[in-house]
Write an enzyme that holds these catalytic residues in place. Structure first.
Site, mmCIF file in Angstrom:
data_model
loop_
_atom_site.group_PDB
_atom_site.id
_atom_site.type_symbol
_atom_site.label_atom_id
_atom_site.label_comp_id
_atom_site.label_asym_id
_atom_site.label_seq_id
_atom_site.Cartn_x
_atom_site.Cartn_y
_atom_site.Cartn_z
ATOM 1 N N HIS A 82 -71.270 -21.624 66.465
ATOM 2 C CA HIS A 82 -70.733 -21.247 65.409
ATOM 3 C C HIS A 82 -71.530 -21.685 64.043
ATOM 4 O O HIS A 82 -71.757 -23.019 64.092
ATOM 5 C CB HIS A 82 -69.190 -21.862 65.257
ATOM 6 C CG HIS A 82 -68.734 -21.474 63.915
ATOM 7 N ND1 HIS A 82 -67.958 -20.233 63.769
ATOM 8 C CD2 HIS A 82 -68.516 -21.976 62.589
ATOM 9 C CE1 HIS A 82 -67.509 -20.306 62.540
ATOM 10 N NE2 HIS A 82 -67.881 -21.032 61.673
ATOM 11 N N ASP A 161 -55.030 -18.758 59.944
ATOM 12 C CA ASP A 161 -56.513 -19.051 59.474
ATOM 13 C C ASP A 161 -56.833 -17.901 58.348
ATOM 14 O O ASP A 161 -57.292 -17.787 57.196
ATOM 15 C CB ASP A 161 -57.489 -19.251 60.329
ATOM 16 C CG ASP A 161 -58.985 -19.336 59.716
ATOM 17 O OD1 ASP A 161 -59.264 -20.490 58.758
ATOM 18 O OD2 ASP A 161 -59.882 -18.554 59.907
ATOM 19 N N ARG A 168 -57.541 -19.645 50.161
ATOM 20 C CA ARG A 168 -58.395 -20.878 49.685
ATOM 21 C C ARG A 168 -59.605 -20.350 48.945
ATOM 22 O O ARG A 168 -60.068 -20.942 47.971
ATOM 23 C CB ARG A 168 -58.822 -21.759 51.101
ATOM 24 C CG ARG A 168 -57.802 -22.674 51.513
ATOM 25 C CD ARG A 168 -58.223 -22.650 52.978
ATOM 26 N NE ARG A 168 -59.804 -23.544 53.183
ATOM 27 C CZ ARG A 168 -60.492 -23.260 54.156
ATOM 28 N NH1 ARG A 168 -60.160 -22.763 55.128
ATOM 29 N NH2 ARG A 168 -61.915 -24.206 54.083
ATOM 30 N N SER A 183 -60.110 -24.672 60.165
ATOM 31 C CA SER A 183 -60.385 -23.199 60.156
ATOM 32 C C SER A 183 -61.306 -22.783 61.122
ATOM 33 O O SER A 183 -61.052 -22.133 61.927
ATOM 34 C CB SER A 183 -60.858 -23.027 58.611
ATOM 35 O OG SER A 183 -61.520 -21.569 58.793
ATOM 36 N N LYS A 187 -60.191 -21.436 65.374
ATOM 37 C CA LYS A 187 -60.825 -20.010 65.755
ATOM 38 C C LYS A 187 -61.418 -20.182 67.150
ATOM 39 O O LYS A 187 -61.257 -19.307 68.125
ATOM 40 C CB LYS A 187 -61.422 -19.460 64.790
ATOM 41 C CG LYS A 187 -60.946 -18.929 63.484
ATOM 42 C CD LYS A 187 -61.733 -17.942 62.828
ATOM 43 C CE LYS A 187 -62.678 -18.917 62.123
ATOM 44 N NZ LYS A 187 -62.525 -18.837 60.405
HETATM 45 N N1 URA Z 1 -66.154 -20.908 57.778
HETATM 46 C C1 URA Z 1 -64.918 -20.624 58.243
HETATM 47 O O1 URA Z 1 -64.669 -19.899 59.340
HETATM 48 N N2 URA Z 1 -63.834 -21.380 57.610
HETATM 49 C C2 URA Z 1 -64.119 -22.248 56.648
HETATM 50 O O2 URA Z 1 -63.179 -22.793 56.253
HETATM 51 C C3 URA Z 1 -65.449 -22.368 56.177
HETATM 52 C C4 URA Z 1 -66.455 -21.536 56.928
#
Ligand code: URA
Length: 436
Positions: A82, A161, A168, A183, A187
């Protein structure tokens, strides 16, 4: 329980209990807690932070807020990567088939998202016919057969999220360690990977501006992930300038293919090695990072990494011929060369602004409904620290529309700072640090 009491508590820096966190995530997802109260909570978290216990519970509550994927049909350790985002980040396109050719199992779910260029799924559509929508059965079979698949998220994955990230974004509360950690890690927990390597970007094109902030975020994500029973590690990478030379969808895919042909830029190659070797260690394919790099090198040099990309593209309905002949992908109508205004050294690149220039050309989405122009973007001819002569090309802007080009050119010019010739400019390597 009342949301206003929880906001009051966080405003004074007190820790929220597990029950309180469950209440706020449940209430936000079912609509009983309105956006204005959640905004106040996000801002209180931004200023007062959360301790590790709170972040862990918030992450787990978010991961459980919707569907979770069961990937138990895939044999072996499912490993994922990621990136916390950046400009010119084409890593997944080269890295995922590359580590799959080394024996790793990568079942990657990707989103499209908003941003400077499209997401990985948009970029992959540069291979005409490429499909990212597939049934779970096909996804599992493809990963078992060829070791990798990159598919669009389906179902109701992590709705907490989805809602909270959009909020946000609109309330200047993205760059909170607690909120970024929950966040990203929620995921990953919901999407079923056993192990994850994080690429935590840092610099002018990233949420984390300094290496210290990036290491702190990485350590927190790893700790929370491990508490949730997953194997995790991180690479802190430099996003003070775009990764590689290409920014834009087709242009980035062509650079990713060049990387798998052994002809890619050194920084793209290095970040792939740094992330991929750790993916192989977490998958128990390599005992050490050095061994992982050696396995990757062998699969790059014998052409199996590039062949695996072709297999993945074909398995997902794309035109495999474009992997062997990426120059056949559509080209933008206008190629505008941007030149240096005087002799000097490139002292700084405002990475965000280069990304914005690419978006203005049509390469990214500002709203979810925007249609991306895959052929536009930017090819840098120089990077930070390099000397330039007056009139020498610094970049080429690829455009299909004169008006967009004029706007993009202005932005691009503002993004590049020059110092007098001979100035020594401090630059960072692409891999700044690792957190294993
Ligand atoms: N990427 C994400 O998935 N969430 C965040 O809060 C920042 C970057």
């Amino acid at each position: 329980m009342r949301m206003i009491d929880l906001i009051e508590k966080k405003k004074h820096g007190e820790a929220l209990t597990d029950e309180e966190i469950d209440f706020l995530i449940r209430g936000y997802v079912d609509g009983s807690i309105p956006d204005y109260q959640m905004s106040a909570m996000a801002m209180a978290i931004y200023f007062k932070g959360m301790d590790t216990e709170e972040i862990t519970h918030l992450t787990i509550a978010m991961a459980k807020s919707g569907d979770t994927y069961d990937l138990s049909g895939i044999r072996g350790i499912k490993v994922d990567k990621h990136s916390s985002g950046g400009v010119g980040d084409k890593t997944s396109i080269a890295l995922i088939p590359w580590v799959a050719s080394c024996g790793a199992k990568v079942a990657k779910m990707s989103g499209r998202g908003l941003g400077f260029t499209g997401g990985t799924l948009d970029k992959l559509e540069s291979f005409t016919g490429f499909q990212s929508g597939m049934t779970k059965e096909y996804f599992v079979r493809q990963v078992n057969d060829i070791g990798c698949a990159i598919a669009a998220q389906t179902g109701n994955l992590d709705p907490a999220d989805k809602k909270l990230y959009a909020l946000r974004d609109a309330t200047a509360t993205v760059d909170s360690k607690a909120l970024i950690t929950s966040s990203i890690v929620s995921k990953k927990l919901a999407s079923g990977a056993d192990a994850v390597v994080f690429d935590v970007t840092c610099g002018s094109g990233a949420f984390m501006k300094t290496p210290e902030q990036a290491v702190d975020l990485a350590q927190t994500m790893i700790e929370i992930g491990r508490k949730a029973g997953r194997k995790m590690c991180a690479v802190i990478s430099n996003m003070d300038e775009p990764l590689g030379y290409a920014v834009g969808n087709i242009l980035e895919v062509q650079e990713a293919v060049a990387t798998l042909r052994g002809e890619g830029p050194a920084d793209v190659l290095e970040i792939c090695y740094a992330l991929g070797s750790r993916m192989l260690v977490l998958s128990d394919i390599a005992g050490t990072v050095e061994e992982g790099r050696a396995v990757m090198k062998q699969h790059l040099e014998d052409g199996s990494a590039l062949r695996r990309l072709a297999e993945m593209v074909k398995a997902q309905g794309g035109d495999e011929d474009l992997v062997w002949h990426p120059e056949k992908m559509p080209d933008a109508k206008i190629h505008k060369v941007v030149t240096a205004p005087s002799d000097g050294v490139i002292s700084h690149m405002e990475c965000d602004e280069i990304g914005n220039a690419s978006m203005v050309l049509g390469g990214g989405r500002e709203t979810a409904d925007d249609v991306i122009d895959l052929s536009v973007g930017i090819i840098l001819k120089k990077k930070t620290g390099e000397s330039v002569k007056k009139g020498e090309p610094v970049a080429v802007l690829y455009a299909n529309d004169e008006k967009r080009l004029a706007d993009a050119e202005k932005r691009f010019d503002c993004a590049i700072d020059y110092a007098p010739a001979g100035t020594r400019v401090k630059t960072y390597p692409v891999v700044i640090e690792t957190v294993d």
